[in-house]
Each structure stands twice: as structure tokens, then as C-alpha cells.
Motif scaffolding. Structure first.
Motif, mmCIF file in Angstrom:
data_model
loop_
_atom_site.group_PDB
_atom_site.id
_atom_site.type_symbol
_atom_site.label_atom_id
_atom_site.label_comp_id
_atom_site.label_asym_id
_atom_site.label_seq_id
_atom_site.Cartn_x
_atom_site.Cartn_y
_atom_site.Cartn_z
ATOM 1 N N GLN A 164 -46.772 -5.498 88.376
ATOM 2 C CA GLN A 164 -45.756 -5.578 87.334
ATOM 3 C C GLN A 164 -44.166 -5.845 88.032
ATOM 4 N N HIS A 165 -43.020 -5.974 87.096
ATOM 5 C CA HIS A 165 -41.997 -6.167 87.497
ATOM 6 C C HIS A 165 -40.909 -5.871 86.371
ATOM 7 N N VAL A 166 -39.768 -5.327 86.813
ATOM 8 C CA VAL A 166 -38.689 -4.599 85.865
ATOM 9 C C VAL A 166 -38.148 -5.867 85.203
ATOM 10 N N MET A 167 -37.833 -5.947 83.830
ATOM 11 C CA MET A 167 -37.314 -7.103 83.172
ATOM 12 C C MET A 167 -36.140 -6.654 82.290
ATOM 13 N N ARG A 168 -35.751 -7.659 81.877
ATOM 14 C CA ARG A 168 -34.416 -7.274 80.803
ATOM 15 C C ARG A 168 -35.002 -7.153 79.686
ATOM 16 N N LEU A 169 -35.855 -5.757 79.203
ATOM 17 C CA LEU A 169 -36.251 -5.413 77.917
ATOM 18 C C LEU A 169 -35.868 -4.068 77.870
ATOM 19 N N ARG A 170 -36.056 -3.392 76.711
ATOM 20 C CA ARG A 170 -35.764 -1.923 76.570
ATOM 21 C C ARG A 170 -36.511 -1.078 77.432
ATOM 22 N N ALA A 171 -35.645 -0.023 78.056
ATOM 23 C CA ALA A 171 -36.106 0.772 78.955
ATOM 24 C C ALA A 171 -37.565 1.521 78.764
ATOM 25 N N GLY A 172 -38.297 1.627 79.447
ATOM 26 C CA GLY A 172 -39.634 2.347 79.004
ATOM 27 C C GLY A 172 -40.606 1.398 78.388
ATOM 28 N N THR A 173 -40.368 0.394 77.945
ATOM 29 C CA THR A 173 -41.407 -0.457 77.134
ATOM 30 C C THR A 173 -42.113 -1.449 78.173
ATOM 31 N N ILE A 174 -43.347 -1.888 77.861
ATOM 32 C CA ILE A 174 -44.344 -2.513 78.742
ATOM 33 C C ILE A 174 -44.567 -3.794 77.773
ATOM 34 N N GLY A 175 -44.519 -5.086 78.543
ATOM 35 C CA GLY A 175 -44.984 -6.137 77.756
ATOM 36 C C GLY A 175 -46.079 -6.929 78.581
ATOM 37 N N SER A 176 -47.154 -7.731 77.887
ATOM 38 C CA SER A 176 -48.036 -8.293 78.525
ATOM 39 C C SER A 176 -48.516 -9.321 77.564
ATOM 40 N N ARG A 177 -49.542 -10.328 78.086
ATOM 41 C CA ARG A 177 -49.917 -11.293 77.079
ATOM 42 C C ARG A 177 -51.392 -11.851 77.900
ATOM 43 N N PRO A 178 -52.291 -12.298 77.082
ATOM 44 C CA PRO A 178 -53.323 -13.215 77.769
ATOM 45 C C PRO A 178 -52.664 -14.462 78.214
ATOM 46 N N GLY A 179 -53.435 -15.007 79.310
ATOM 47 C CA GLY A 179 -52.911 -16.400 79.676
ATOM 48 C C GLY A 179 -51.842 -16.428 80.580
ATOM 49 N N THR A 180 -50.958 -17.503 80.599
ATOM 50 C CA THR A 180 -49.681 -17.715 81.276
ATOM 51 C C THR A 180 -48.796 -16.744 80.772
ATOM 52 N N ILE A 181 -48.264 -15.889 81.928
ATOM 53 C CA ILE A 181 -46.939 -14.955 81.422
ATOM 54 C C ILE A 181 -45.955 -15.452 82.019
ATOM 55 N N MET A 182 -45.984 -16.036 83.202
ATOM 56 C CA MET A 182 -44.812 -16.602 84.058
ATOM 57 C C MET A 182 -44.881 -17.996 84.419
#
Length: 415
Positions: A164-182
Motif C-alpha cells: 500500500q502507499h499513502v495518496m492524496r485521498l480523504r484520510a482513512g479511505t482505502i482505494g483499489s481496483r482489479p488490473g492495472t492500478i499504477m
């Protein structure tokens, strides 16, 4: 292990994060550049040692280290964290802001900043947990260096890799997706040559500053005119250096390039176009020597295994509820995490951790001003400690418990 069970275990064995908040502040105030993470590695090693649960190995691929927690038969899960910081002068104004200055790889002094206790729950799961702390992520070489230094001869080969890596998203939220994410990322330095001389006699020179300026402008047409609009392509001129004084025409200029892609064919198309444009502009300017192209970094794309992504989505949805986004936008930032998995054909999954203060984020959404919220690599990027730390710890634990077996489960085929 089902998502509901993983979440229940985590709630039952939740820990006081006060000491970890102190660790966070320490690392934030004492960052170290890529390949120089000695004190960071030693601090992490000392912390793991006092837990009396992990087999520790250090100095893998530089200052990389791993801790292995064996807890009976079952799957082997690797959790990765990176350790290196950036050559950026921190301007956040935080009481624990970094004031560190270090010598970078080019010999220049640069300011530096860092833009759940599963062990307690061992009676509830079975398998092997590996915590890996990677050096040199920012330059894209740490994961490969650890693999090349015999990482998988020193530890069990994992069944799954998570990161995982901290990103510019609302604190405490988690974001993922299938396939290419970066996206994949390449960087290179392009050196073009002129004929130096006095500023009062430009007709006797070939001015590399003018040459470089034409190249910079022309490079902007690669993505806008050569890459299909539905495809991902980004090209950035991050640095341009020519000369050192006002009245002297230099004999060379150096252009620093960064470009992003997802498809291998798109990457090659960008590289080919860069070389074609640079060489043509050098010819048009009468450059006395051919240009030099020097690759400096390469990050692979980060692709989430679809089955793993689905399993994690169920677990994260159960634990985080509306604070989890299972179809987060693909990012153009890049990571070398996937090398730890692809080097051995291991399925992997990666997710984003939000770190932006709730008030700042919500106000920006309301005022349609998200573009003004500082992001990763900005001197003003300042993730709030909570709920970021709690969410990050929970996500790693829920992620690991999703794939670890229940105690007394049958052994894995691979031990």
C-alpha cells in the motif's frame, strides 16, 4: 479467511497506536534518501527485535530488511513497506517537519522529506507472515536489488504479495481496483551539444539553450499528436540545465525527462519519438556531436491480480464500509513493488491509503478546488497521523488475514 472473520479478528486484537504515532513522527523528522536508509533500517530492526516474534534478516539489496513470523501450516503472505524519502525541502510547518539535508547520488546537498499487531492474534490464524521493508523505492531500484541479492533464498517464497502507499485521498479511505492500478514510468537524461562562446559573439557558437528550448516545445506533441487519446501517455520535462552564467553560451544542455505508459507498445512509441525529435532538432541546429540518451529510472506497471482484488474488495468492504472504493481511478504514479511478485510469478495486490485531513478534503470537494490540495512529492504534502495510521494498519492486517488460513486448517501445498 472470509472478510467478516478477518475484520472480527482485527477488532478483537486492536492495539494502542500511541507508540506507533511516535515512530511515525520520528521517521517523518529523520528521513533518508534512496540508498542511504541506514538509520531508518536500524530503527525498524530494533523495533521488530523487541517484539520477539520475527526472524529478522537485514542488509538485503542495500538496507532492505525482512521479518518472518512462522505460525504453523498455511499460506505465506508478504507485506511490503518502502523506507526512502525524497530530495524535497519540507514546507508543511508541522512540529515534526523534516529539516534534514543529505548528499544525493549526484553529490549535491538536498533537503529531504517523507512526502495491528497480527502477532497478538496468532491463535486465530495459521501460516507465515513476512514483513518486508524496502529501500530505494523512489529511484525504482530497491525491489530488484533485494531480489538480486537473494531475497527468496533467505525467506520462504510467498503465496501472495501485498502493498500500500499513502495518496492524496480523504484520510482513512482505502482505494483499489482489479488490473492495472499504477502506470509504468521511465526517466532519462538527454544531453545535447553546442559550441560554446561569448554571449557577444553568438554567430560563432551553436547555442545549446536554444536547441534545448526547441526540443522541449516539440516533445509536447508526442502525447497530444502521436498517442491515441483513449490510451495513457504522459511526458514531463522535469529539468533543463544549460550554462552557469549570463554572458557565456554553454557547450551543452541537459534535459531531464519522465514519461508514463501502461502498454509496452506505447512506451516504445514514446521512446522512439523522443529520440527522433531530439536527433532532428540537433541536426537542425548544427550540433557538433550526436545527443546522448541516459536512462535513469524504470518502474514497471503495477497490476493487481483479479482474483486477489475481488477477495480484498470483500474484506475491505466488510471492514471499511463506505470508506473503501473497489474501483478507484488508475493512477499515473509508479511503484517498483510489483517486481517482488513478478520475479517469481507470485500474484500481488496493491491499494491506496488516503491521508488528507477531513476538513481540508471536504472543503476542497465543496469548493471544487481539489487541484489546490497538495499531493505526493509536494513540499506541502502532509498526511494527518490519524485516521491515516489506523486505516493503514487495519488495511495491512485485514489484507493479510484475508489470505491466511484459520488455525488448525489443513496445510498448504507449498511450505
Amino acid at each position: 479467511m472470509a472478510g467478516r472473520i478477518a475484520s472480527e479478528i482485527l477488532r478483537r486484537f486492536s492495539i494502542d497506536l500511541t507508540s506507533y504515532e511516535d515512530l511515525y513522527k520520528h521517521f517523518h523528522a529523520h528521513p533518508e534518501l534512496s540508498l542511504q536508509e541506514k538509520a531508518t533500517s536500524e530503527k525498524i530492526t530494533a523495533h521488530l527485535a523487541q517484539l520477539n516474534a520475527y526472524e529478522i534478516q537485514t542488509n538485503i539489496g542495500g538496507y532492505g530488511l525482512v521479518g518472518v513470523l512462522r505460525n504453523g501450516p498455511g499460506k505465506t503472505i508478504l507485506l511490503r513497506a518502502d523506507m526512502d524519502a525524497l530530495p524535497v525541502k519540507e514546507l508543511t510547518g508541522l512540529p515534526y517537519a523534516s529539516s534534514v539535508v543529505m548528499c544525493d547520488a549526484d553529490g549535491n546537498d538536498k533537503p529531504v522529506m517523507h512526502a495491528c499487531d497480527i502477532a497478538k492474534a496468532r491463535a486465530s490464524w495459521s501460516g507465515t507472515l513476512i514483513v518486508l521493508f524496502q529501500p530505494n523505492e523512489e529511484r525504482g531500484g530497491g525491489a530488484q536489488a533485494m531480489v538480486d541479492d537473494g531475497l527468496y533464498s533467505k525467506i520462504p517464497i510467498p503465496d501472495f504479495c501485498l502493498g500500500q502507499h499513502v495518496m492524496r485521498l480523504r484520510a482513512g479511505t482505502i482505494g483499489s481496483r482489479p488490473g492495472t492500478i499504477m502506470a509504468a514510468c521511465d526517466s532519462m537524461k538527454v544531453t545535447v551539444f553546442g559550441r560554446g562562446g561569448h554571449g557577444s559573439l553568438p554567430h560563432l557558437t551553436v547555442d545549446p539553450a536554444v536547441l534545448a528550448a526547441h526540443i522541449v516545445v516539440r516533445l509536447q506533441t508526442i502525447v497530444s499528436r502521436e498517442i491515441e487519446p483513449s490510451d495513457l501517455g504522459v511526458l514531463t520535462v522535469g529539468s533543463l540545465q544549460a550554462g552557469a552564467t549570463e554572458n557565456i553560451i554553454a557547450d551543452r544542455a541537459e534535459i531531464g525527462l519522465d514519461f508514463r505508459s501502461v502498454k509496452l507498445e506505447t512506451r516504445q512509441k514514446i521512446i522512439t519519438a523522443i529520440k527522433r525529435i531530439v536527433e532532428a532538432e540537433c541536426a537542425a541546429s548544427g550540433s557538433p556531436k550526436p545527443p546522448i540518451f541516459t536512462p535513469t529510472r524504470r518502474f514497471p506497471p503495477t497490476d493487481n491480480d483479479n482474483k486477489m482484488a475481488d477477495q480484498l474488495a470483500a474484506s475491505f468492504g466488510e471492514h471499511f464500509g463506505e470508506d473503501f472504493d473497489g474501483n478507484t481511478d488508475r493512477s499515473n504514479v509508479s511503484e517498483d513493488f510489483s517486481t517482488l511478485a513478478t520475479s517469481k510469478g507470485i500474484p500481488a495486490a496493491f491499494w491506496f491509503l488516503g491521508g488528507i485531513d477531513h476538513g481540508v478534503w471536504d472543503r476542497a470537494i465543496k469548493e471544487d478546488s481539489l487541484i489546490e490540495v497538495a499531493s505526493n512529492h509536494s513540499a506541502l504534502f502532509k498526511p494527518v497521523i490519524q485516521p491515516t495510521l489506523r486505516a493503514g494498519v487495519d488495511a495491512l492486517c485485514v489484507g493479510a488475514l484475508t489470505f491466511l488460513g484459520k488455525q488448525n486448517s489443513s496445510p498448504s501445498h507449498k511450505l
